[in-house]
Design a protein around this motif. Sequence first.
Motif, PDB file in Angstrom:
ATOM      1  N   MET A  32     -36.140  19.591  -3.717  1.00  0.00           N
ATOM      2  CA  MET A  32     -35.456  20.581  -4.548  1.00  0.00           C
ATOM      3  C   MET A  32     -35.378  20.108  -5.986  1.00  0.00           C
ATOM      4  SD  MET A  32     -31.959  22.479  -3.389  1.00  0.00           S
ATOM      5  CE  MET A  32     -30.875  21.696  -4.560  1.00  0.00           C
ATOM      6  N   ALA A  33     -35.547  21.005  -6.892  1.00  0.00           N
ATOM      7  CA  ALA A  33     -35.546  20.622  -8.310  1.00  0.00           C
ATOM      8  C   ALA A  33     -34.169  20.124  -8.725  1.00  0.00           C
ATOM      9  CB  ALA A  33     -35.957  21.818  -9.160  1.00  0.00           C
ATOM     10  N   PHE A  34     -34.168  19.276  -9.695  1.00  0.00           N
ATOM     11  CA  PHE A  34     -32.933  18.712 -10.210  1.00  0.00           C
ATOM     12  C   PHE A  34     -32.037  19.801 -10.797  1.00  0.00           C
ATOM     13  CE2 PHE A  34     -30.700  17.076 -13.981  1.00  0.00           C
ATOM     14  CZ  PHE A  34     -29.884  16.146 -13.365  1.00  0.00           C
ATOM     15  N   ASP A  35     -30.742  19.691 -10.488  1.00  0.00           N
ATOM     16  CA  ASP A  35     -29.782  20.659 -10.998  1.00  0.00           C
ATOM     17  C   ASP A  35     -28.773  19.912 -11.871  1.00  0.00           C
ATOM     18  OD1 ASP A  35     -27.500  22.243 -11.352  1.00  0.00           O
ATOM     19  OD2 ASP A  35     -27.826  23.327  -9.479  1.00  0.00           O
ATOM     20  N   PHE A  36     -28.849  20.116 -13.185  1.00  0.00           N
ATOM     21  CA  PHE A  36     -27.999  19.350 -14.099  1.00  0.00           C
ATOM     22  C   PHE A  36     -26.508  19.539 -13.805  1.00  0.00           C
ATOM     23  CE2 PHE A  36     -25.274  19.066 -17.804  1.00  0.00           C
ATOM     24  CZ  PHE A  36     -25.489  17.739 -18.167  1.00  0.00           C
ATOM     25  N   GLU A  37     -26.091  20.789 -13.625  1.00  0.00           N
ATOM     26  CA  GLU A  37     -24.664  21.056 -13.432  1.00  0.00           C
ATOM     27  C   GLU A  37     -24.129  20.317 -12.198  1.00  0.00           C
ATOM     28  OE1 GLU A  37     -26.701  23.355 -14.753  1.00  0.00           O
ATOM     29  OE2 GLU A  37     -25.618  23.310 -16.676  1.00  0.00           O
ATOM     30  N   GLU A  38     -24.921  20.317 -11.170  1.00  0.00           N
ATOM     31  CA  GLU A  38     -24.503  19.620  -9.937  1.00  0.00           C
ATOM     32  C   GLU A  38     -24.399  18.102 -10.198  1.00  0.00           C
ATOM     33  OE1 GLU A  38     -27.117  20.499  -6.651  1.00  0.00           O
ATOM     34  OE2 GLU A  38     -26.218  18.888  -5.457  1.00  0.00           O
ATOM     35  N   TRP A  39     -25.403  17.569 -10.898  1.00  0.00           N
ATOM     36  CA  TRP A  39     -25.403  16.131 -11.236  1.00  0.00           C
ATOM     37  C   TRP A  39     -24.168  15.778 -12.057  1.00  0.00           C
ATOM     38  CZ3 TRP A  39     -25.613  13.842 -16.152  1.00  0.00           C
ATOM     39  CH2 TRP A  39     -25.829  12.448 -16.169  1.00  0.00           C
ATOM     40  N   TYR A  40     -23.890  16.590 -13.071  1.00  0.00           N
ATOM     41  CA  TYR A  40     -22.793  16.311 -13.997  1.00  0.00           C
ATOM     42  C   TYR A  40     -21.441  16.421 -13.283  1.00  0.00           C
ATOM     43  CZ  TYR A  40     -20.242  16.370 -18.455  1.00  0.00           C
ATOM     44  OH  TYR A  40     -19.404  16.077 -19.505  1.00  0.00           O
ATOM     45  N   ASN A  41     -21.298  17.413 -12.430  1.00  0.00           N
ATOM     46  CA  ASN A  41     -20.050  17.574 -11.677  1.00  0.00           C
ATOM     47  C   ASN A  41     -19.810  16.391 -10.755  1.00  0.00           C
ATOM     48  OD1 ASN A  41     -19.379  19.959 -12.887  1.00  0.00           O
ATOM     49  ND2 ASN A  41     -20.388  21.235 -11.331  1.00  0.00           N
ATOM     50  N   ASN A  42     -20.854  15.950 -10.091  1.00  0.00           N
ATOM     51  CA  ASN A  42     -20.709  14.789  -9.201  1.00  0.00           C
ATOM     52  C   ASN A  42     -20.386  13.530  -9.994  1.00  0.00           C
ATOM     53  OD1 ASN A  42     -21.123  16.038  -6.743  1.00  0.00           O
ATOM     54  ND2 ASN A  42     -23.357  15.872  -6.895  1.00  0.00           N
ATOM     55  N   LEU A  43     -21.098  13.369 -11.110  1.00  0.00           N
ATOM     56  CA  LEU A  43     -20.923  12.176 -11.949  1.00  0.00           C
ATOM     57  C   LEU A  43     -19.483  12.053 -12.429  1.00  0.00           C
ATOM     58  CD1 LEU A  43     -22.445   9.929 -13.701  1.00  0.00           C
ATOM     59  CD2 LEU A  43     -22.382  11.619 -15.532  1.00  0.00           C
ATOM     60  N   THR A  44     -18.903  13.172 -12.820  1.00  0.00           N
ATOM     61  CA  THR A  44     -17.604  13.123 -13.492  1.00  0.00           C
ATOM     62  C   THR A  44     -16.440  13.465 -12.551  1.00  0.00           C
ATOM     63  OG1 THR A  44     -17.962  15.392 -14.244  1.00  0.00           O
ATOM     64  CG2 THR A  44     -18.595  13.636 -15.771  1.00  0.00           C
ATOM     65  N   LYS A  45     -16.715  13.437 -11.269  1.00  0.00           N
ATOM     66  CA  LYS A  45     -15.683  13.825 -10.293  1.00  0.00           C
ATOM     67  C   LYS A  45     -14.553  12.793 -10.230  1.00  0.00           C
ATOM     68  CE  LYS A  45     -17.363  16.162  -6.712  1.00  0.00           C
ATOM     69  NZ  LYS A  45     -18.147  16.245  -5.462  1.00  0.00           N
ATOM     70  N   TYR A  46     -14.908  11.519 -10.223  1.00  0.00           N
ATOM     71  CA  TYR A  46     -13.899  10.468 -10.053  1.00  0.00           C
ATOM     72  C   TYR A  46     -13.888   9.497 -11.235  1.00  0.00           C
ATOM     73  CZ  TYR A  46     -14.367  12.100  -5.261  1.00  0.00           C
ATOM     74  OH  TYR A  46     -14.431  12.896  -4.150  1.00  0.00           O
ATOM     75  N   ASP A  47     -12.706   8.946 -11.505  1.00  0.00           N
ATOM     76  CA  ASP A  47     -12.525   7.829 -12.462  1.00  0.00           C
ATOM     77  C   ASP A  47     -13.039   8.119 -13.871  1.00  0.00           C
ATOM     78  OD1 ASP A  47     -11.579   6.319 -10.309  1.00  0.00           O
ATOM     79  OD2 ASP A  47     -13.600   5.606  -9.808  1.00  0.00           O
ATOM     80  N   THR A  48     -13.289   9.362 -14.193  1.00  0.00           N
ATOM     81  CA  THR A  48     -13.870   9.671 -15.497  1.00  0.00           C
ATOM     82  C   THR A  48     -12.793   9.715 -16.570  1.00  0.00           C
ATOM     83  OG1 THR A  48     -15.581  10.940 -14.408  1.00  0.00           O
ATOM     84  CG2 THR A  48     -15.293  11.352 -16.758  1.00  0.00           C
ATOM     85  N   ILE A  49     -12.949   8.886 -17.612  1.00  0.00           N
ATOM     86  CA  ILE A  49     -11.947   8.888 -18.678  1.00  0.00           C
ATOM     87  C   ILE A  49     -12.479   9.561 -19.946  1.00  0.00           C
ATOM     88  CG2 ILE A  49     -10.679   6.889 -17.797  1.00  0.00           C
ATOM     89  CD1 ILE A  49     -12.063   5.221 -20.033  1.00  0.00           C
ATOM     90  N   PHE A  50     -13.794   9.805 -19.966  1.00  0.00           N
ATOM     91  CA  PHE A  50     -14.373  10.453 -21.151  1.00  0.00           C
ATOM     92  C   PHE A  50     -15.706  11.058 -20.761  1.00  0.00           C
ATOM     93  CE2 PHE A  50     -16.801  10.238 -25.216  1.00  0.00           C
ATOM     94  CZ  PHE A  50     -15.969  11.060 -25.953  1.00  0.00           C
ATOM     95  N   LYS A  51     -15.947  12.264 -21.200  1.00  0.00           N
ATOM     96  CA  LYS A  51     -17.252  12.868 -20.880  1.00  0.00           C
ATOM     97  C   LYS A  51     -17.677  13.851 -21.958  1.00  0.00           C
ATOM     98  CE  LYS A  51     -15.286  16.491 -17.962  1.00  0.00           C
ATOM     99  NZ  LYS A  51     -15.391  17.258 -16.734  1.00  0.00           N
ATOM    100  N   TYR A  52     -18.966  14.008 -22.064  1.00  0.00           N
ATOM    101  CA  TYR A  52     -19.530  14.988 -22.994  1.00  0.00           C
ATOM    102  C   TYR A  52     -20.870  15.447 -22.435  1.00  0.00           C
ATOM    103  CZ  TYR A  52     -21.847  17.164 -26.900  1.00  0.00           C
ATOM    104  OH  TYR A  52     -22.509  18.073 -27.676  1.00  0.00           O
ATOM    105  N   SER A  53     -21.128  16.724 -22.555  1.00  0.00           N
ATOM    106  CA  SER A  53     -22.492  17.178 -22.290  1.00  0.00           C
ATOM    107  C   SER A  53     -22.791  18.324 -23.231  1.00  0.00           C
ATOM    108  CB  SER A  53     -22.678  17.604 -20.835  1.00  0.00           C
ATOM    109  OG  SER A  53     -22.262  18.923 -20.638  1.00  0.00           O
ATOM    110  N   GLY A  54     -24.005  18.363 -23.722  1.00  0.00           N
ATOM    111  CA  GLY A  54     -24.380  19.441 -24.638  1.00  0.00           C
ATOM    112  C   GLY A  54     -25.363  18.972 -25.679  1.00  0.00           C
TER     113      GLY A  54
END
Lengths: 127, 178
Positions: B1-23
Amino acid sequence: MESISIEGTPKTPTVEFNSNNGKIEIKGRSIPENSIEFYKPLVDWLDEYAASPKENTEVNIQLEYFNTSSSKCILDVFKKLEVIHKDGHSVNINWFFEEDDEDMLEAGEDYQSIIKIPFKMIEIEEE
Amino acid sequence: MAFDFEEWYNNLTKYDTIFKYSGEITSEIVTKTLDDAEAILFEYGLDKKKVKRAYNATVEALQNLFHHSITKPDGEQYNKFGAFCFRLHHDNLDIITGNYVMFDIVPILRDRMNQINLLDEDEVKELYKKILSNEEFSDKGGGGLGMVDIAKRTGSKLQYAFFEFDEKYSFFELKVNV
Protein backbone atom coordinates in the motif's frame (compact mmCIF):
# COMPACT_ATOMS: atom_id res chain seq x y z
CA MET A 1 39.65 50.77 3.52
CA GLU A 2 36.29 50.77 5.27
CA SER A 3 35.57 48.78 8.39
CA ILE A 4 32.67 46.32 8.55
CA SER A 5 30.09 46.52 11.29
CA ILE A 6 27.06 44.22 11.16
CA GLU A 7 24.49 43.85 13.90
CA GLY A 8 23.55 40.31 14.87
CA THR A 9 20.20 38.68 14.13
CA PRO A 10 18.70 35.42 15.49
CA LYS A 11 20.46 33.60 12.63
CA THR A 12 23.55 35.69 11.89
CA PRO A 13 26.36 36.90 14.13
CA THR A 14 27.49 40.37 15.13
CA VAL A 15 30.51 41.23 13.01
CA GLU A 16 33.15 43.91 13.62
CA PHE A 17 36.04 43.98 11.17
CA ASN A 18 38.07 47.06 12.03
CA SER A 19 40.65 48.13 9.47
CA ASN A 20 41.99 50.91 11.76
CA ASN A 21 43.08 48.73 14.67
CA GLY A 22 43.19 45.25 13.09
CA LYS A 23 40.55 43.85 15.41
CA ILE A 24 38.24 41.23 13.97
CA GLU A 25 35.21 39.92 15.85
CA ILE A 26 32.45 37.42 15.10
CA LYS A 27 30.01 36.90 17.92
CA GLY A 28 26.63 35.24 18.49
CA ARG A 29 24.74 32.71 16.38
CA SER A 30 25.71 31.77 12.88
CA ILE A 31 22.98 29.54 11.52
CA PRO A 32 21.79 31.06 8.22
CA GLU A 33 20.55 28.72 5.48
CA ASN A 34 22.81 30.45 3.02
CA SER A 35 26.10 31.07 4.82
CA ILE A 36 28.07 31.81 1.67
CA GLU A 37 25.91 34.87 1.02
CA PHE A 38 26.61 36.16 4.54
CA TYR A 39 30.34 35.39 4.66
CA LYS A 40 31.38 36.35 1.12
CA PRO A 41 31.72 40.10 1.90
CA LEU A 42 33.78 39.21 4.99
CA VAL A 43 36.14 36.97 3.04
CA ASP A 44 36.44 39.63 0.31
CA TRP A 45 37.21 42.26 2.98
CA LEU A 46 40.02 40.06 4.34
CA ASP A 47 41.44 39.73 0.84
CA GLU A 48 41.72 43.49 0.66
CA TYR A 49 42.96 43.81 4.25
CA ALA A 50 45.69 41.22 3.56
CA ALA A 51 47.33 43.65 1.13
CA SER A 52 48.27 46.01 3.97
CA PRO A 53 47.37 44.49 7.33
CA LYS A 54 48.03 46.01 10.74
CA GLU A 55 51.13 44.82 12.56
CA ASN A 56 48.90 42.82 14.90
CA THR A 57 45.58 41.35 13.89
CA GLU A 58 43.51 40.17 16.83
CA VAL A 59 40.66 37.83 16.05
CA ASN A 60 37.90 37.14 18.57
CA ILE A 61 35.43 34.39 17.78
CA GLN A 62 32.66 33.92 20.31
CA LEU A 63 29.91 31.78 18.87
CA GLU A 64 27.01 30.29 20.74
CA TYR A 65 25.87 28.17 17.82
CA PHE A 66 27.00 27.67 14.26
CA ASN A 67 25.63 25.41 11.58
CA THR A 68 27.65 23.22 9.26
CA SER A 69 27.46 25.57 6.29
CA SER A 70 28.86 28.34 8.52
CA SER A 71 31.63 26.03 9.70
CA LYS A 72 33.01 25.90 6.18
CA CYS A 73 32.75 29.68 5.79
CA ILE A 74 34.49 30.27 9.13
CA LEU A 75 37.29 28.06 7.84
CA ASP A 76 37.50 30.29 4.76
CA VAL A 77 37.87 33.32 7.05
CA PHE A 78 40.68 31.53 8.93
CA LYS A 79 42.39 30.58 5.65
CA LYS A 80 42.53 34.26 4.66
CA LEU A 81 44.01 35.08 8.06
CA GLU A 82 46.52 32.27 7.63
CA VAL A 83 47.83 34.00 4.50
CA ILE A 84 48.38 37.21 6.49
CA HIS A 85 50.21 35.20 9.15
CA LYS A 86 52.33 33.40 6.56
CA ASP A 87 53.34 36.78 5.13
CA GLY A 88 55.03 37.50 8.43
CA HIS A 89 52.36 39.55 10.20
CA SER A 90 51.16 38.77 13.68
CA VAL A 91 47.70 37.15 13.81
CA ASN A 92 46.18 35.77 16.99
CA ILE A 93 42.88 33.95 17.22
CA ASN A 94 40.97 33.89 20.50
CA TRP A 95 38.31 31.19 20.47
CA PHE A 96 35.80 31.78 23.25
CA PHE A 97 33.56 29.03 24.58
CA GLU A 98 31.15 28.86 27.48
CA GLU A 99 32.24 26.78 30.44
CA ASP A 100 31.21 23.13 30.04
CA ASP A 101 30.54 23.63 26.32
CA GLU A 102 32.90 20.86 25.26
CA ASP A 103 31.42 20.80 21.76
CA MET A 104 32.39 24.42 21.14
CA LEU A 105 35.86 23.83 22.60
CA GLU A 106 36.23 20.81 20.32
CA ALA A 107 35.10 22.85 17.31
CA GLY A 108 37.84 25.36 18.10
CA GLU A 109 40.38 22.58 18.41
CA ASP A 110 39.33 21.23 15.01
CA TYR A 111 40.12 24.60 13.44
CA GLN A 112 43.33 24.85 15.42
CA SER A 113 44.50 21.56 13.92
CA ILE A 114 43.70 22.67 10.36
CA ILE A 115 44.92 26.29 10.46
CA LYS A 116 48.48 27.24 11.23
CA ILE A 117 47.85 30.37 13.31
CA PRO A 118 48.30 30.75 17.09
CA PHE A 119 44.98 29.87 18.74
CA LYS A 120 44.01 30.62 22.29
CA MET A 121 41.04 28.77 23.81
CA ILE A 122 39.30 31.01 26.33
CA GLU A 123 36.62 29.70 28.65
CA ILE A 124 34.00 32.22 29.67
CA GLU A 125 31.34 31.99 32.35
CA GLU A 126 27.82 31.25 31.26
CA GLU A 127 25.70 34.34 30.83
CA MET B 1 0.00 0.00 0.00
CA ALA B 2 1.25 3.45 -0.82
CA PHE B 3 2.59 5.61 1.94
CA ASP B 4 0.01 7.76 3.69
CA PHE B 5 1.53 10.89 5.23
CA GLU B 6 -1.39 11.71 7.53
CA GLU B 7 -1.37 8.21 8.98
CA TRP B 8 2.43 8.35 9.48
CA TYR B 9 2.24 11.77 11.16
CA ASN B 10 -0.64 10.77 13.45
CA ASN B 11 1.20 7.66 14.58
CA LEU B 12 4.46 9.55 15.02
CA THR B 13 2.94 12.23 17.21
CA LYS B 14 0.56 10.04 19.20
CA TYR B 15 2.75 9.64 22.29
CA ASP B 16 5.34 11.71 24.20
CA THR B 17 5.25 14.49 21.62
CA ILE B 18 6.29 17.86 23.04
CA PHE B 19 6.64 19.72 19.74
CA LYS B 20 5.50 19.10 16.20
CA TYR B 21 5.20 20.80 12.86
CA SER B 22 4.14 19.70 9.43
CA GLY B 23 3.65 21.78 6.33
CA GLU B 24 5.50 24.21 4.15
CA ILE B 25 9.25 24.66 4.73
CA THR B 26 10.57 28.18 4.15
CA SER B 27 13.44 30.14 5.67
CA GLU B 28 10.97 32.08 7.85
CA ILE B 29 9.31 28.89 9.04
CA VAL B 30 12.69 27.36 9.90
CA THR B 31 13.54 30.48 11.96
CA LYS B 32 10.21 30.43 13.78
CA THR B 33 10.36 26.67 14.39
CA LEU B 34 13.89 26.94 15.81
CA ASP B 35 12.77 29.67 18.23
CA ASP B 36 9.77 27.64 19.36
CA ALA B 37 11.82 24.44 19.60
CA GLU B 38 14.45 26.07 21.82
CA ALA B 39 11.79 27.52 24.12
CA ILE B 40 10.13 24.10 24.45
CA LEU B 41 13.43 22.38 25.30
CA PHE B 42 14.04 24.81 28.17
CA GLU B 43 10.42 24.61 29.27
CA TYR B 44 10.76 20.86 29.79
CA GLY B 45 13.70 21.42 32.11
CA LEU B 46 16.37 19.63 30.09
CA ASP B 47 19.88 20.52 31.20
CA LYS B 48 21.72 23.20 29.25
CA LYS B 49 24.18 20.82 27.62
CA LYS B 50 21.37 18.63 26.31
CA VAL B 51 19.45 21.66 25.09
CA LYS B 52 22.54 22.85 23.19
CA ARG B 53 23.09 19.48 21.55
CA ALA B 54 19.41 19.13 20.72
CA TYR B 55 19.28 22.67 19.33
CA ASN B 56 22.34 22.06 17.16
CA ALA B 57 20.88 18.83 15.80
CA THR B 58 17.57 20.62 15.23
CA VAL B 59 19.27 23.38 13.25
CA GLU B 60 20.87 20.80 10.96
CA ALA B 61 17.72 18.68 10.71
CA LEU B 62 15.52 21.65 9.79
CA GLN B 63 18.07 23.04 7.37
CA ASN B 64 18.31 19.62 5.75
CA LEU B 65 14.57 19.92 5.22
CA PHE B 66 15.00 23.44 3.83
CA HIS B 67 17.72 22.39 1.38
CA HIS B 68 16.44 18.98 0.34
CA SER B 69 12.70 18.65 0.87
CA ILE B 70 10.46 18.63 -2.16
CA THR B 71 6.76 19.04 -2.74
CA LYS B 72 4.16 16.68 -1.29
CA PRO B 73 3.08 14.56 -4.25
CA ASP B 74 -0.53 14.54 -3.05
CA GLY B 75 -2.48 17.25 -1.26
CA GLU B 76 -0.96 20.66 -0.45
CA GLN B 77 1.12 22.12 -3.25
CA TYR B 78 4.03 23.68 -1.41
CA ASN B 79 7.42 23.89 -3.08
CA LYS B 80 8.94 22.27 -0.03
CA PHE B 81 7.05 20.11 2.40
CA GLY B 82 8.30 18.52 5.57
CA ALA B 83 7.49 17.35 9.07
CA PHE B 84 9.36 17.67 12.32
CA CYS B 85 8.80 16.55 15.89
CA PHE B 86 10.36 16.19 19.33
CA ARG B 87 9.39 13.21 21.44
CA LEU B 88 10.46 13.18 25.05
CA HIS B 89 10.32 10.05 27.17
CA HIS B 90 11.88 10.52 30.61
CA ASP B 91 15.22 12.10 29.70
CA ASN B 92 15.37 10.69 26.19
CA LEU B 93 14.73 13.14 23.41
CA ASP B 94 14.02 11.93 19.89
CA ILE B 95 14.32 14.44 17.06
CA ILE B 96 12.42 13.23 14.02
CA THR B 97 12.08 14.69 10.54
CA GLY B 98 10.17 13.47 7.52
CA ASN B 99 10.18 14.56 3.91
CA TYR B 100 9.54 13.23 0.44
CA VAL B 101 12.53 12.46 -1.75
CA MET B 102 12.88 11.33 -5.33
CA PHE B 103 12.95 7.55 -5.47
CA ASP B 104 16.32 7.46 -7.26
CA ILE B 105 18.27 9.16 -4.46
CA VAL B 106 17.16 6.61 -1.83
CA PRO B 107 20.18 4.31 -2.37
CA ILE B 108 22.58 7.27 -2.14
CA LEU B 109 21.08 8.48 1.14
CA ARG B 110 20.95 4.96 2.52
CA ASP B 111 24.62 4.34 1.69
CA ARG B 112 25.70 7.62 3.20
CA MET B 113 23.86 6.98 6.47
CA ASN B 114 25.01 3.37 6.67
CA GLN B 115 28.61 4.50 6.27
CA ILE B 116 28.24 7.04 9.08
CA ASN B 117 26.51 4.47 11.31
CA LEU B 118 29.44 2.06 10.92
CA LEU B 119 31.80 4.56 12.54
CA ASP B 120 32.49 4.92 16.24
CA GLU B 121 32.42 8.35 17.92
CA ASP B 122 36.08 9.15 17.27
CA GLU B 123 35.82 8.06 13.64
CA VAL B 124 32.77 10.30 13.16
CA LYS B 125 34.78 13.25 14.54
CA GLU B 126 37.65 12.45 12.17
CA LEU B 127 35.30 12.23 9.20
CA TYR B 128 33.77 15.57 10.15
CA LYS B 129 37.18 17.21 10.20
CA LYS B 130 38.15 15.61 6.93
CA ILE B 131 35.03 16.85 5.13
CA LEU B 132 35.37 20.28 6.75
CA SER B 133 38.86 20.76 5.42
CA ASN B 134 38.42 19.11 2.03
CA GLU B 135 34.98 18.99 0.57
CA GLU B 136 33.55 21.61 -1.72
CA PHE B 137 30.12 23.06 -1.20
CA SER B 138 27.26 21.34 -2.97
CA ASP B 139 25.07 23.39 -5.29
CA LYS B 140 22.52 23.73 -2.51
CA GLY B 141 25.02 25.42 -0.23
CA GLY B 142 25.31 22.56 2.21
CA GLY B 143 28.81 21.38 2.95
CA GLY B 144 27.87 17.69 2.87
CA LEU B 145 28.48 17.86 6.57
CA GLY B 146 24.94 17.98 7.93
CA MET B 147 24.36 14.27 8.55
CA VAL B 148 27.85 13.76 9.95
CA ASP B 149 27.36 16.76 12.22
CA ILE B 150 24.08 15.38 13.56
CA ALA B 151 25.77 12.04 14.32
CA LYS B 152 28.76 13.81 15.88
CA ARG B 153 26.82 16.19 18.08
CA THR B 154 24.28 13.69 19.32
CA GLY B 155 26.54 10.64 19.53
CA SER B 156 23.49 8.84 18.16
CA LYS B 157 23.15 6.46 15.25
CA LEU B 158 21.06 7.79 12.39
CA GLN B 159 17.84 5.80 12.52
CA TYR B 160 16.09 6.02 9.23
CA ALA B 161 13.30 4.53 7.17
CA PHE B 162 12.13 4.93 3.60
CA PHE B 163 8.51 4.38 2.66
CA GLU B 164 7.57 3.92 -0.96
CA PHE B 165 4.95 6.37 -2.20
CA ASP B 166 4.94 5.49 -5.89
CA GLU B 167 7.49 4.72 -8.61
CA LYS B 168 8.76 8.31 -8.48
CA TYR B 169 8.68 9.30 -4.79
CA SER B 170 9.65 7.88 -1.43
CA PHE B 171 9.16 9.28 2.05
CA PHE B 172 12.27 9.62 4.21
CA GLU B 173 12.04 9.46 8.01
CA LEU B 174 15.12 10.33 10.06
CA LYS B 175 15.35 9.94 13.82
CA VAL B 176 18.19 10.78 16.20
CA ASN B 177 18.33 10.52 19.93
CA VAL B 178 19.85 13.08 22.28
